[in-house]
Design a protein around this motif. Structure first.
Motif, PDB file in Angstrom:
ATOM      1  N   GLY A 193       0.884   7.773   5.942  1.00  0.00           N
ATOM      2  CA  GLY A 193       0.675   7.307   6.680  1.00  0.00           C
ATOM      3  C   GLY A 193      -0.092   5.849   5.584  1.00  0.00           C
ATOM      4  N   ILE A 194      -0.885   6.532   5.204  1.00  0.00           N
ATOM      5  CA  ILE A 194      -1.109   5.876   3.436  1.00  0.00           C
ATOM      6  C   ILE A 194      -0.328   5.443   2.245  1.00  0.00           C
ATOM      7  CG2 ILE A 194      -2.998   5.280   1.864  1.00  0.00           C
ATOM      8  CD1 ILE A 194      -5.110   6.810   3.254  1.00  0.00           C
ATOM      9  N   ILE A 195       0.587   6.495   2.409  1.00  0.00           N
ATOM     10  CA  ILE A 195       1.183   6.477   0.929  1.00  0.00           C
ATOM     11  C   ILE A 195       2.457   5.385   1.681  1.00  0.00           C
ATOM     12  CG2 ILE A 195       3.080   7.865  -0.051  1.00  0.00           C
ATOM     13  CD1 ILE A 195      -0.082   7.759  -1.088  1.00  0.00           C
ATOM     14  N   CYS A 196       2.681   5.271   2.938  1.00  0.00           N
ATOM     15  CA  CYS A 196       3.968   4.707   3.219  1.00  0.00           C
ATOM     16  C   CYS A 196       3.652   3.144   3.711  1.00  0.00           C
ATOM     17  CB  CYS A 196       3.464   5.211   5.208  1.00  0.00           C
ATOM     18  SG  CYS A 196       4.848   6.774   5.434  1.00  0.00           S
ATOM     19  N   ALA A 197       2.004   3.139   3.775  1.00  0.00           N
ATOM     20  CA  ALA A 197       2.118   1.410   3.398  1.00  0.00           C
ATOM     21  C   ALA A 197       2.063   1.319   1.851  1.00  0.00           C
ATOM     22  CB  ALA A 197       0.899   1.380   3.678  1.00  0.00           C
TER      23      ALA A 197
ATOM     24  N   PHE B 211       4.929  -1.268   0.342  1.00  0.00           N
ATOM     25  CA  PHE B 211       4.987  -3.280  -0.814  1.00  0.00           C
ATOM     26  C   PHE B 211       5.334  -2.542  -1.725  1.00  0.00           C
ATOM     27  CE2 PHE B 211       1.997  -4.672  -3.799  1.00  0.00           C
ATOM     28  CZ  PHE B 211       1.609  -6.003  -3.159  1.00  0.00           C
ATOM     29  N   LYS B 212       4.893  -1.494  -2.456  1.00  0.00           N
ATOM     30  CA  LYS B 212       6.368  -1.434  -4.104  1.00  0.00           C
ATOM     31  C   LYS B 212       7.581  -1.631  -3.670  1.00  0.00           C
ATOM     32  CE  LYS B 212       7.066   2.687  -6.847  1.00  0.00           C
ATOM     33  NZ  LYS B 212       7.005   1.654  -8.344  1.00  0.00           N
ATOM     34  N   ALA B 213       8.214  -1.394  -2.644  1.00  0.00           N
ATOM     35  CA  ALA B 213       9.965  -1.852  -2.028  1.00  0.00           C
ATOM     36  C   ALA B 213       9.929  -3.157  -2.155  1.00  0.00           C
ATOM     37  CB  ALA B 213      10.310  -1.270  -0.931  1.00  0.00           C
ATOM     38  N   LEU B 214       8.736  -4.264  -1.727  1.00  0.00           N
ATOM     39  CA  LEU B 214       9.660  -5.029  -1.809  1.00  0.00           C
ATOM     40  C   LEU B 214       9.419  -5.717  -3.428  1.00  0.00           C
ATOM     41  CD1 LEU B 214       7.615  -6.949   1.053  1.00  0.00           C
ATOM     42  CD2 LEU B 214       9.847  -6.160   1.087  1.00  0.00           C
ATOM     43  N   SER B 215       7.875  -5.350  -4.086  1.00  0.00           N
ATOM     44  CA  SER B 215       7.850  -5.484  -5.349  1.00  0.00           C
ATOM     45  C   SER B 215       9.027  -4.910  -6.180  1.00  0.00           C
ATOM     46  CB  SER B 215       6.839  -4.684  -5.936  1.00  0.00           C
ATOM     47  OG  SER B 215       6.251  -5.241  -7.746  1.00  0.00           O
TER      48      SER B 215
ATOM     49  N   GLY C 236      11.349  -7.596  -6.400  1.00  0.00           N
ATOM     50  CA  GLY C 236      11.212  -9.049  -7.561  1.00  0.00           C
ATOM     51  C   GLY C 236      10.367  -9.797  -6.631  1.00  0.00           C
ATOM     52  N   MET C 237      10.459  -9.297  -4.898  1.00  0.00           N
ATOM     53  CA  MET C 237       9.311  -9.953  -4.296  1.00  0.00           C
ATOM     54  C   MET C 237       7.423  -9.473  -3.818  1.00  0.00           C
ATOM     55  SD  MET C 237      11.852 -11.729  -4.028  1.00  0.00           S
ATOM     56  CE  MET C 237      11.574 -13.514  -2.253  1.00  0.00           C
ATOM     57  N   GLN C 238       7.344 -10.441  -3.442  1.00  0.00           N
ATOM     58  CA  GLN C 238       5.943  -9.892  -3.155  1.00  0.00           C
ATOM     59  C   GLN C 238       5.261 -10.597  -1.810  1.00  0.00           C
ATOM     60  OE1 GLN C 238       3.459 -11.183  -5.736  1.00  0.00           O
ATOM     61  NE2 GLN C 238       2.827 -13.676  -5.028  1.00  0.00           N
ATOM     62  N   PRO C 239       4.173  -9.761  -1.001  1.00  0.00           N
ATOM     63  CA  PRO C 239       4.313 -11.772  -0.035  1.00  0.00           C
ATOM     64  C   PRO C 239       3.986 -12.270  -0.210  1.00  0.00           C
ATOM     65  CG  PRO C 239       3.354  -8.945   0.480  1.00  0.00           C
ATOM     66  CD  PRO C 239       3.760  -8.525  -1.335  1.00  0.00           C
TER      67      PRO C 239
ATOM     68  N   ALA D  98       8.265  -1.795   5.822  1.00  0.00           N
ATOM     69  CA  ALA D  98       8.329  -3.138   4.377  1.00  0.00           C
ATOM     70  C   ALA D  98       9.055  -4.156   5.528  1.00  0.00           C
ATOM     71  CB  ALA D  98       9.030  -2.561   3.906  1.00  0.00           C
ATOM     72  N   LEU D  99       9.894  -4.263   6.432  1.00  0.00           N
ATOM     73  CA  LEU D  99      10.322  -4.440   7.602  1.00  0.00           C
ATOM     74  C   LEU D  99       9.721  -5.143   7.768  1.00  0.00           C
ATOM     75  CD1 LEU D  99      13.609  -2.796   8.650  1.00  0.00           C
ATOM     76  CD2 LEU D  99      13.142  -4.983   7.310  1.00  0.00           C
ATOM     77  N   PHE D 100       8.714  -4.975   8.236  1.00  0.00           N
ATOM     78  CA  PHE D 100       7.184  -5.915   9.411  1.00  0.00           C
ATOM     79  C   PHE D 100       6.718  -6.544   8.149  1.00  0.00           C
ATOM     80  CE2 PHE D 100       3.098  -6.395  10.824  1.00  0.00           C
ATOM     81  CZ  PHE D 100       3.382  -7.247  11.698  1.00  0.00           C
ATOM     82  N   ILE D 101       6.249  -5.807   7.094  1.00  0.00           N
ATOM     83  CA  ILE D 101       5.711  -7.263   6.051  1.00  0.00           C
ATOM     84  C   ILE D 101       6.312  -8.374   5.456  1.00  0.00           C
ATOM     85  CG2 ILE D 101       4.567  -7.092   4.129  1.00  0.00           C
ATOM     86  CD1 ILE D 101       3.790  -4.544   3.550  1.00  0.00           C
ATOM     87  N   HIS D 102       7.781  -8.164   5.114  1.00  0.00           N
ATOM     88  CA  HIS D 102       9.056  -9.130   5.119  1.00  0.00           C
ATOM     89  C   HIS D 102       8.587 -10.212   6.058  1.00  0.00           C
ATOM     90  CE1 HIS D 102      13.067 -10.776   4.532  1.00  0.00           C
ATOM     91  NE2 HIS D 102      12.686 -10.771   3.728  1.00  0.00           N
ATOM     92  N   ASP D 103       8.588 -10.234   7.612  1.00  0.00           N
ATOM     93  CA  ASP D 103       9.165 -11.038   8.370  1.00  0.00           C
ATOM     94  C   ASP D 103       7.800 -11.281   8.550  1.00  0.00           C
ATOM     95  OD1 ASP D 103      11.528 -10.475   8.342  1.00  0.00           O
ATOM     96  OD2 ASP D 103      11.468  -8.930   9.891  1.00  0.00           O
ATOM     97  N   TRP D 104       6.935 -10.572   8.743  1.00  0.00           N
ATOM     98  CA  TRP D 104       5.518 -11.096   8.752  1.00  0.00           C
ATOM     99  C   TRP D 104       4.758 -12.265   7.987  1.00  0.00           C
ATOM    100  CZ3 TRP D 104       2.550 -11.370  13.612  1.00  0.00           C
ATOM    101  CH2 TRP D 104       1.221 -11.932  13.911  1.00  0.00           C
TER     102      TRP D 104
END
Length: 440
Positions: free
Chosen positions: A145-149, A153-157, A160-163, A426-432
């Motif tokens: 689960g930690i690796i999923c989180a 984050f890495k996928a967005l990075s 070329g994006m960051q939260p 990743a979708l949650f981070i993007h939208d939240w």
């Protein structure tokens, strides 16, 4: 639902970016599992997580576990291991714009003992990948689960994006026996927020292995030890002695009777109406004797007791102790002594609101990936979610990948499920949180 309109990614881009991280997830999880982070020995996993966070461009703060600083807090559990200089690992991404909402991912570094290694198909700390499942103690509970989180984050990075809101990653000690690791972090966060040194998190996600469900409730749990002192004797004259094991078995029978009563349908908490057997009193340890030809002098029972969210731990302890004293009152030999002591979990149960915006968004993120909303689940265990629910009143749930054999032989996690969960996160981070162009 993005909080930052100036920048956004579509679901396909995010899913593709996470999919490309499958090898990253399995490689990183294998290394993580190879850290033998048994209770009191978590520092190899803490250092591994610090390095993994550094690879994502995040610096970590070490939050030491100091019993003297937390032992008077309401959610403190009696310590099982010396502090020993151990620490939690907390990293926090801070955006440039601070336009988005904040989320904290909280996960535990410790794992339970393996049992005999020869009863595993592969060595429990090898992290073997086989047929789409990654095996090893802690692979499912809960290093995956930690690796999923991290992968979310890495996928967005990688895109070329960051939260555009703060994102925290907290690796904690002692979830499996006290919860005092998360308690130390929550206490530190509360102090920093009160001193205006830190802004609060708006949501907390704990990627425990929930089989892609969302936690709606958890039971109260405490650990107790019952020490029974009998009267030793030579086996040839055993009738002159008093065997404490026999008294211990009578106590176990009394506990099973109480467990049965609490599991009756009319006695179940509403959140657990559909569970056939939500309350479990587990005899996890029994120790007695030191010689086959001697009546033992002492028998110790180590038990895990559960109770419903509407019963306090102190009330549960009182009811259980009363049943044990009832057994003691029926003994005919005054030489027998029964002592009850508490070490480990003193963890009240609680319920979680899944209808608040953060949790609804997480559920919808999962739906967009899996094609259906995640089922709510009332856990028959305890989690560190209680600290955030009861101490900070922040929206929180557990949501994580599919696993098998947690706490058993051949514990493993589905890699396909890890990819789905990481995509949902990743979708949650993007939208939240919203997103903004990544800093160089």
């Amino acid at each position: 639902m993005s909080t930052v309109a100036a920048a956004s990614l579509d679901q396909g881009q995010i899913a593709e970016a996470v999919g490309k991280l499958r090898q990253y997830m399995t490689d990183t999880l294998t290394g993580f599992v190879q850290c033998r982070s048994l209770p009191g020995q978590e520092m190899s996993a803490a250092e591994f997580l610090e390095d993994a966070l550094a690879d994502l461009g995040l610096s970590s703060e070490r939050i030491a576990l100091r019993t003297e600083e937390i032992q008077n807090l309401p959610l403190y559990s009696p310590a099982c291991c010396p502090d020993g200089g151990r620490y939690n690992v907390l990293a926090r991404h801070e955006p440039r714009s601070a336009a988005g909402r904040a989320v904290l991912f909280n996960g535990h570094l410790d794992v339970v003992p393996t049992g005999p290694h020869e009863l595993w198909d592969a060595a429990p700390f090898d992290g073997e990948l086989r047929d789409g499942w990654l095996y090893g103690r802690g692979a499912g509970d809960m290093k995956a689960g930690i690796i999923c989180a991290l992968a979310a984050f890495k996928a967005l990075s990688d895109l070329g994006m960051q939260p555009a809101g703060a994102v925290g990653f907290n690796g904690v000690l002692e979830e499996e026996n006290t919860g005092n690791g998360t308690l130390a972090t929550v206490s530190a966060l509360q102090s920093a927020i009160a001193a205006a040194k830190l802004s609060a998190f708006d949501a907390v996600i704990i990627p425990e292995p929930t089989n892609e469900r969302m936690m709606s409730a958890q039971l109260g749990v405490y650990w107790m030890y019952v020490d029974i002192v009998g009267r030793p004797a030579h086996a040839a004259y055993m009738t002159t002695g008093v065997n404490p094991v026999e008294t211990g078995l009578r106590i176990v029978d009394a506990m099973k009777q109480l467990e049965h009563e609490w599991n009756l349908p009319e006695n179940r908490h509403p959140a657990y109406r559909e569970h056939a057997h939500p309350i479990n009193f587990n005899l996890g340890q029994i120790h007695a004797g030191d010689w086959n030809s001697s009546v033992p002098s002492v028998c110790t029972l180590g038990m895990r007791i559960a109770c419903y969210p509407d019963m306090s731990i102190d009330t549960a302890k009182a009811i259980v102790a009363e049943r044990i004293r009832a057994v003691e009152a029926q003994l005919t030999d005054s030489d027998v002594r029964i002592d009850i002591r508490y070490e480990g979990f003193h963890a009240p149960g609680c319920e979680y609101d899944l209808d608040v915006p953060a949790m609804q968004l997480l559920a919808d993120s999962h739906r967009r990936v899996a094609g259906e909303l995640p089922e709510p689940t009332a856990l028959t265990a305890t989690t560190d979610g209680r600290h955030f629910r009861l101490m900070m009143d922040v929206p929180v749930t557990c949501y994580g990948p599919k696993v098998q054999n947690v706490h058993g032989f051949n514990e493993c996690v589905s890699v396909d499920s890890m990819v789905r969960v990481a995509t949902s996160l990743a979708l949650f981070i993007h939208d939240w949180c919203g997103v903004e162009p990544r800093q160089a």
